[in-house]
Write an enzyme that holds these catalytic residues in place. Structure first.
Site, PDB file in Angstrom:
ATOM      1  N   TYR A  52     -10.565  20.821 -14.268  1.00 19.41           N
ATOM      2  CA  TYR A  52      -9.982  19.461 -14.342  1.00 19.41           C
ATOM      3  C   TYR A  52     -10.382  18.492 -13.134  1.00 19.41           C
ATOM      4  O   TYR A  52     -10.437  17.507 -13.134  1.00 19.41           O
ATOM      5  CB  TYR A  52      -8.400  19.725 -14.680  1.00 19.41           C
ATOM      6  CG  TYR A  52      -7.574  18.761 -14.649  1.00 19.41           C
ATOM      7  CD1 TYR A  52      -7.109  17.711 -15.703  1.00 19.41           C
ATOM      8  CD2 TYR A  52      -6.723  18.348 -13.377  1.00 19.41           C
ATOM      9  CE1 TYR A  52      -6.323  16.654 -15.726  1.00 19.41           C
ATOM     10  CE2 TYR A  52      -5.754  17.052 -13.266  1.00 19.41           C
ATOM     11  CZ  TYR A  52      -5.753  16.413 -14.512  1.00 19.41           C
ATOM     12  OH  TYR A  52      -4.758  15.326 -14.488  1.00 19.41           O
ATOM     13  N   LYS A  61     -11.846  14.940 -13.000  1.00 16.93           N
ATOM     14  CA  LYS A  61     -11.183  13.762 -12.464  1.00 16.93           C
ATOM     15  C   LYS A  61     -12.108  13.456 -11.033  1.00 16.93           C
ATOM     16  O   LYS A  61     -11.922  12.223 -10.903  1.00 16.93           O
ATOM     17  CB  LYS A  61      -9.761  14.040 -11.982  1.00 16.93           C
ATOM     18  CG  LYS A  61      -9.213  14.247 -13.241  1.00 16.93           C
ATOM     19  CD  LYS A  61      -9.049  13.223 -14.264  1.00 16.93           C
ATOM     20  CE  LYS A  61      -7.979  13.400 -15.489  1.00 16.93           C
ATOM     21  NZ  LYS A  61      -8.248  12.459 -16.461  1.00 16.93           N
TER      22      LYS A  61
HETATM   23  N1  LIG Z   1       0.167  13.947 -18.450  1.00 11.15           N
HETATM   24  C1  LIG Z   1      -0.014  13.899 -17.255  1.00 11.15           C
HETATM   25  O1  LIG Z   1       1.029  14.552 -16.443  1.00 11.15           O
HETATM   26  C2  LIG Z   1      -1.192  13.439 -16.503  1.00 11.15           C
HETATM   27  C3  LIG Z   1      -1.426  13.479 -15.000  1.00 11.15           C
HETATM   28  C4  LIG Z   1      -2.272  13.096 -14.359  1.00 11.15           C
HETATM   29  C5  LIG Z   1      -3.362  12.756 -14.940  1.00 11.15           C
HETATM   30  N2  LIG Z   1      -3.421  12.350 -16.535  1.00 11.15           N
HETATM   31  C6  LIG Z   1      -4.416  12.019 -17.226  1.00 11.15           C
HETATM   32  O2  LIG Z   1      -3.883  10.683 -17.665  1.00 11.15           O
HETATM   33  C7  LIG Z   1      -4.367  10.580 -19.116  1.00 11.15           C
HETATM   34  C8  LIG Z   1      -3.256  10.260 -20.079  1.00 11.15           C
HETATM   35  O3  LIG Z   1      -2.618  11.545 -20.076  1.00 11.15           O
HETATM   36  P1  LIG Z   1      -1.878  12.111 -21.457  1.00 11.15           P
HETATM   37  O4  LIG Z   1      -0.973  12.818 -21.089  1.00 11.15           O
HETATM   38  O5  LIG Z   1      -1.673  10.667 -22.241  1.00 11.15           O
HETATM   39  O6  LIG Z   1      -2.832  12.671 -22.119  1.00 11.15           O
HETATM   40  P2  LIG Z   1      -3.050  13.022 -23.941  1.00 11.15           P
HETATM   41  O7  LIG Z   1      -3.495  14.576 -23.782  1.00 11.15           O
HETATM   42  O8  LIG Z   1      -1.572  13.109 -24.448  1.00 11.15           O
HETATM   43  O9  LIG Z   1      -3.744  11.904 -24.658  1.00 11.15           O
HETATM   44  C9  LIG Z   1      -5.236  12.184 -24.375  1.00 11.15           C
HETATM   45  C10 LIG Z   1      -5.578  11.662 -25.749  1.00 11.15           C
HETATM   46  O10 LIG Z   1      -7.139  11.385 -25.371  1.00 11.15           O
HETATM   47  C11 LIG Z   1      -7.810  11.828 -26.679  1.00 11.15           C
HETATM   48  N3  LIG Z   1      -9.192  12.145 -26.365  1.00 11.15           N
HETATM   49  C12 LIG Z   1      -9.541  13.387 -25.618  1.00 11.15           C
HETATM   50  N4  LIG Z   1     -11.074  13.421 -25.653  1.00 11.15           N
HETATM   51  C13 LIG Z   1     -11.385  12.496 -26.108  1.00 11.15           C
HETATM   52  C14 LIG Z   1     -12.904  11.774 -26.267  1.00 11.15           C
HETATM   53  N5  LIG Z   1     -13.836  12.341 -26.109  1.00 11.15           N
HETATM   54  N6  LIG Z   1     -13.138  10.606 -27.136  1.00 11.15           N
HETATM   55  C15 LIG Z   1     -11.486   9.951 -27.335  1.00 11.15           C
HETATM   56  N7  LIG Z   1     -10.606  10.213 -27.394  1.00 11.15           N
HETATM   57  C16 LIG Z   1     -10.337  11.529 -26.764  1.00 11.15           C
HETATM   58  C17 LIG Z   1      -6.953  12.836 -27.344  1.00 11.15           C
HETATM   59  O11 LIG Z   1      -7.280  12.987 -28.713  1.00 11.15           O
HETATM   60  C18 LIG Z   1      -5.670  12.294 -27.015  1.00 11.15           C
HETATM   61  O12 LIG Z   1      -5.222  11.308 -27.990  1.00 11.15           O
HETATM   62  C19 LIG Z   1      -5.450  11.533 -19.056  1.00 11.15           C
HETATM   63  O13 LIG Z   1      -6.667  11.138 -18.890  1.00 11.15           O
HETATM   64  C20 LIG Z   1      -4.889  12.719 -18.254  1.00 11.15           C
HETATM   65  O14 LIG Z   1      -5.754  13.777 -18.038  1.00 11.15           O
HETATM   66  C21 LIG Z   1      -2.171  12.909 -17.033  1.00 11.15           C
END
Ligand SMILES: NC(=O)c1ccc[n+]([C@@H]2O[C@H](COP(=O)([O-])OP(=O)(O)OC[C@H]3O[C@@H](n4cnc5c(N)ncnc54)[C@H](O)[C@@H]3O)[C@@H](O)[C@H]2O)c1
Length: 241
Positions: A148, A152
């Site tokens: 991860y 990132k």
């Molecule tokens: N949730 C957290 O606490 C958190 C913290 C820091 C960073 N983030 C980042 O923020 C972003 C949003 O987080 P979230 O919790 O909404 O994530 P999530 O897992 O709920 O949603 C991610 C979405 O991305 C889609 N996806 C994954 N790979 C894909 C691809 N190759 N092509 C198209 N779609 C794809 C999935 O189908 C899903 O709908 C992510 O990048 C995550 O890594 C999240």
């Protein structure tokens, strides 16, 4: 008689079916923005959907997504491309799955971000917005989630390149990385029921900030990595670079 032609703003939300992606689509819709979701499934709240096939490799995904978006847009330009695709997986070097997890993190975060950058290069307006999904912890070592952190950190690097001269983006375009710590998503609530949620960043707050940037308000300079921090329920932004 004066006739005002109101041009609806248009925005791609890559990862538009995720926890944050759905919130952004809903928020932008309320603000009158036409939204196109790119994900592996459809978001019925979006005005249009482009589906990514996970059986495609990196270059095939880019080719197919770009071509499908070109067909939908018919030469119209985008005000914004917001990528919030991604995911999370842990693991250090003794975890037998750590490389497998790193591979998945790369596909979810780095493939999607490079394709989002290609979409912006081809379809963004001058002074348009491109947002990519980083993570605050990946500004340092992430031993418990190595794949991860690597993925990132690669996005952070890509944002800096996109914010530099001659990146290929349209003139005046603004490329930003958002670096949340923990988002207040339904999945995080489900898997961390006892956590202190006062430090989690509300999704509506992220959507509100992104909409401001889309409207060219309060944008940090292009290439900025913008940490989203929340303390006692209050969210504030911190520039990391
Ligand atoms: N949730 C957290 O606490 C958190 C913290 C820091 C960073 N983030 C980042 O923020 C972003 C949003 O987080 P979230 O919790 O909404 O994530 P999530 O897992 O709920 O949603 C991610 C979405 O991305 C889609 N996806 C994954 N790979 C894909 C691809 N190759 N092509 C198209 N779609 C794809 C999935 O189908 C899903 O709908 C992510 O990048 C995550 O890594 C999240």
């Amino acid at each position: 008689m004066l006739i005002f032609r109101y041009k609806m703003r248009k925005c791609v939300v890559y990862g538009g079916c995720g926890g944050l992606g759905r919130e952004i689509v809903n928020y932008l819709k309320i603000k009158g923005v036409w939204t196109l979701s790119v994900d592996i499934g459809s978001n019925d709240a979006a005005d249009a959907n482009v589906l990514v096939s996970l059986t495609d490799g990196w270059t095939a995904q880019e080719k197919n997504v770009l071509s499908a978006i070109g067909v939908v847009l018919k030469g119209e330009k985008l005000d914004g491309v917001i990528n919030v695709a991604g995911g999370w997986a842990g693991g250090n070097t003794v975890d037998p799955d750590w490389v497998k997890n790193a591979d998945l993190m790369w596909k979810q975060s780095v493939w999607s971000s490079s394709i989002a950058a290609s979409i912006a290069a081809h379809h963004l307006k001058t002074e348009g917005l491109l947002v990519l999904p980083g993570a605050r912890p990946a500004t340092g070592g992430t031993p418990g989630m190595m794949g991860y952190g690597m993925a990132k950190a690669a996005i952070h690097q890509l944002v800096k390149s996109l914010g530099s001269e001659c990146s290929g983006l349209p003139s005046g375009a603004c490329a930003l990385g958002i670096l949340p710590v923990t988002l207040d998503t339904p999945m995080n609530r489900k898997f961390m029921p006892d956590a202190d949620t006062s430090t989690w960043t509300p999704l509506t707050e992220v959507a509100r900030i992104l909409n401001n940037w889309l409207e060219n308000r309060e944008r940090p300079s292009s290439g900025s990595l913008v940490a989203m921090l929340t303390e006692k329920g209050n969210t504030f932004l911190l520039l990391e670079n």
